[in-house]
Scaffold this active site. Structure first.
Site, PDB file in Angstrom:
ATOM      1  N   GLU A  29       5.471  11.865 -20.208  1.00  0.00           N
ATOM      2  CA  GLU A  29       5.400  13.074 -20.898  1.00  0.00           C
ATOM      3  C   GLU A  29       6.433  13.238 -22.094  1.00  0.00           C
ATOM      4  O   GLU A  29       6.350  13.736 -23.118  1.00  0.00           O
ATOM      5  CB  GLU A  29       6.085  14.398 -19.983  1.00  0.00           C
ATOM      6  N   GLU A  42      -4.324 -13.124  -3.490  1.00  0.00           N
ATOM      7  CA  GLU A  42      -5.572 -14.141  -3.898  1.00  0.00           C
ATOM      8  C   GLU A  42      -5.719 -15.304  -2.797  1.00  0.00           C
ATOM      9  O   GLU A  42      -6.442 -16.264  -3.321  1.00  0.00           O
ATOM     10  CB  GLU A  42      -4.938 -14.550  -5.171  1.00  0.00           C
ATOM     11  N   SER A  61      -4.573 -13.281   8.351  1.00  0.00           N
ATOM     12  CA  SER A  61      -3.318 -12.625   8.952  1.00  0.00           C
ATOM     13  C   SER A  61      -3.188 -10.994   8.295  1.00  0.00           C
ATOM     14  O   SER A  61      -2.828 -10.151   8.947  1.00  0.00           O
ATOM     15  CB  SER A  61      -2.240 -13.479   8.481  1.00  0.00           C
TER      16      SER A  61
END
Length: 380
Positions: A55, A302, A310
C-alpha cells in the site's frame, strides 16, 4: 461496468503480489493498485522485510493523485506498529476515498481492525472481490498463521510409469527445457527448498535459481534458502550446496548423531545448522515448527523419495507440483517420487483436490491441494 473495472484492477493487484512471492517473508506478498478516475496512478508490492508494504509503495507512486482515488489491495491493510508504521494511517492521510480489499487478514493483530479503522475515517471499504484468488496468493502466510509452519509444496518430475530415475540412479533429464525452466520459476517464488542427504550425495545439486530475467519476479532472480535434511551427517562438506560464494544461504537440519567435526567443517563454509531430534532421522514436526518460527511462509520440497515419503506420512504436505514426462523408464528397482511407508489400501490414499493441469512443451504439470487420507470403508 464498475464491477468489471474493479475486477480488472484487482487482477492487476494480484499479479503484483504474485511477483513478490518468495521475497517478503515473514510478511505476505501483497499487491496494491491506486486508481483515480479509471486511471492507474500507483502500483506496489510488498518489499523485503523491514521495508515498505504494498500500500505504501502504491501510494508513494500516486502522490497527490491518491486524493479521492480508489485503492485495490489483495489483503486487509495492517493497523499496528511493527517493523513499519500502520498502512491504514498512510491510506487515511493520502485521502483515499474507497478501498477494495480482496480478503481480510486472519492474524490477531489485524483481523478486521484495519477495515474498521478505514471505515471510521469515512473511507468506503468493500471486501471479497477475487477472494479465492487472494487466499491462494497468500496461502503460505495463512498456513503459517493457522498451523505455525510454512505451506509445504512437494515438487517432482516423473515418467509416465512413475519413475524419477532409472535403476542406476540416472535422472537427467526426465523433463524438457520448458518444464525445467518452470521448476526454476517455482524456486524463484518460494522461501526455501528442501532436499535430503541422498539427493545431495547422488545429484550434487547447487539448488540455485537459474532463470532468464523475463521469467523472474520483482527485483530480479531470487535464490531461496537451501535446506538439507541430513540426520546422520552423511553429506560431504565439499558438496556444491555447501560451497562458499554461492548466491543464497544454506541450512543443514541434522540430529545429535552428527559428528562435531562435520558440523565444524560446515560452519567454516558459513552453513547454518539446526538440530531437530536425537536421530537418526530428522524430527519432521519439530523441523517445520522451527521453520515457521523463522518466519518462512512457503517451502518447496524437491526430494528425494525418502524425504517426500516422510513428509506425506507426517501429514505436512499441502500442495503437489508433479511434472509428467512422455517417457517410459521401466525397471522394478527404479525409484518412484514418494517413498516411506505409504498406505495399505487405495481408499486411504492422499487425494489431490482442485487439480490444475498445464502443458509445458512436451511435458505436463499437474498441481493441486493435498487432502488428508480418509478411509472409504463404507464404499467397499
Amino acid at each position: 461496468m464498475q464491477h468489471s473495472l474493479d475486477a480488472k484492477y484487482m487482477d492487476e493487484a494480484l499479479q503484483l503480489g504474485a511477483s513478490a512471492l518468495g521475497r517478503t517473508a515473514p510478511n505476505p506478498s501483497v499487491g496494491a493498485v491506486v486508481v483515480n478516475d479509471t486511471r492507474v496512478v500507483g502500483r506496489g508490492w510488498t518489499q523485503p522485510v523491514g521495508q515498505a508494504h504494498a500500500e505504501i509503495e502504491a501510494l508513494g507512486g500516486a502522490g497527490e493523485r491518491a486524493r479521492g482515488a480508489t485503492l485495490y489491495v489483495t489483503l486487509e491493510p495492517c493497523c499496528h506498529d511493527g517493523r513499519t508504521p500502520p498502512c491504514v494511517d498512510a491510506i487515511i492521510r493520502a485521502g483515499i476515498n474507497r478501498c477494495v480489499v480482496a480478503v481480510s487478514d486472519p492474524s490477531s493483530a489485524v483481523s478486521g481492525k484495519g477495515i474498521a479503522r478505514l471505515q471510521e475515517a469515512g473511507i468506503n471499504v468493500e471486501v471479497g472481490l477475487r477472494e479465492s484468488e487472494a487466499i491462494e496468493l497468500h496461502a503460505g502466510f495463512f498456513t503459517r498463521l493457522r498451523l505455525g509452519r510454512p505451506l509445504v509444496r512437494a515438487k517432482y518430475a516423473m515418467s509416465l510409469d512413475g519413475r524419477i530415475a532409472t535403476r542406476t540412479g540416472n535422472s537427467k533429464w526426465i523433463t524438457g527445457p520448458i518444464a525445467r525452466r518452470h521448476g526454476h520459476v517455482l524456486r524463484d517464488q518460494t522461501d526455501a527448498i528442501v532436499v535430503g542427504a541422498g539427493t545431495v550425495g547422488i545429484d550434487n545439486p547447487s539448488l540455485t535459481t537459474r532463470l532468464p530475467e523475463e521469467f523472474t519476479g520483482a527485483g530480479g532472480v531470487h535464490h531461496p534458502l537451501r535446506i538439507v535434511l541430513d540426520g546422520r551427517g552423511a553429506t560431504s562438506p565439499s558438496a556444491r550446496i555447501y560451497a562458499t560464494g554461492r548466491p543464497g544461504k544454506t541450512l543443514v537440519v541434522t540430529t545429535s548423531q552428527a559428528s562435531p567435526a562435520w558440523l565444524v567443517a560446515l560452519a567454516r563454509n558459513g552453513v547454518d545448522q539446526l538440530m531437530c531430534g536425537e536421530g537418526p532421522r530428522v524430527d519432521i514436526d519439530q523441523l517445520f515448527q522451527a521453520l515457521g518460527q523463522r518466519g518462512l511462509n512457503d517451502v518447496l520440497v524437491e526430494g528425494g523419495s525418502r524425504v517426500l515419503g516422510s513428509l506425506f506420512n507426517a501429514g505436512v504436505v499441502d500442495r503437489v507440483a508433479a511434472f509428467l514426462a512422455p517417457l517410459v523408464i521401466g525397471g522394478s528397482t527404479a525409484p518412484g517420487p514418494v517413498g516411506g511407508a505409504g498406505v495399505e489400501r487405495v481408499a486411504e490414499a492422499w487425494r489431490i483436490d482442485n487439480l490444475r493441469t498445464r502443458v509445458l512443451g512436451d511435458d505436463l504439470l499437474m498441481e493441486g491441494i493435498v487432502s488428508t487420507p480418509v478411509s472409504r470403508a463404507k464404499e467397499d
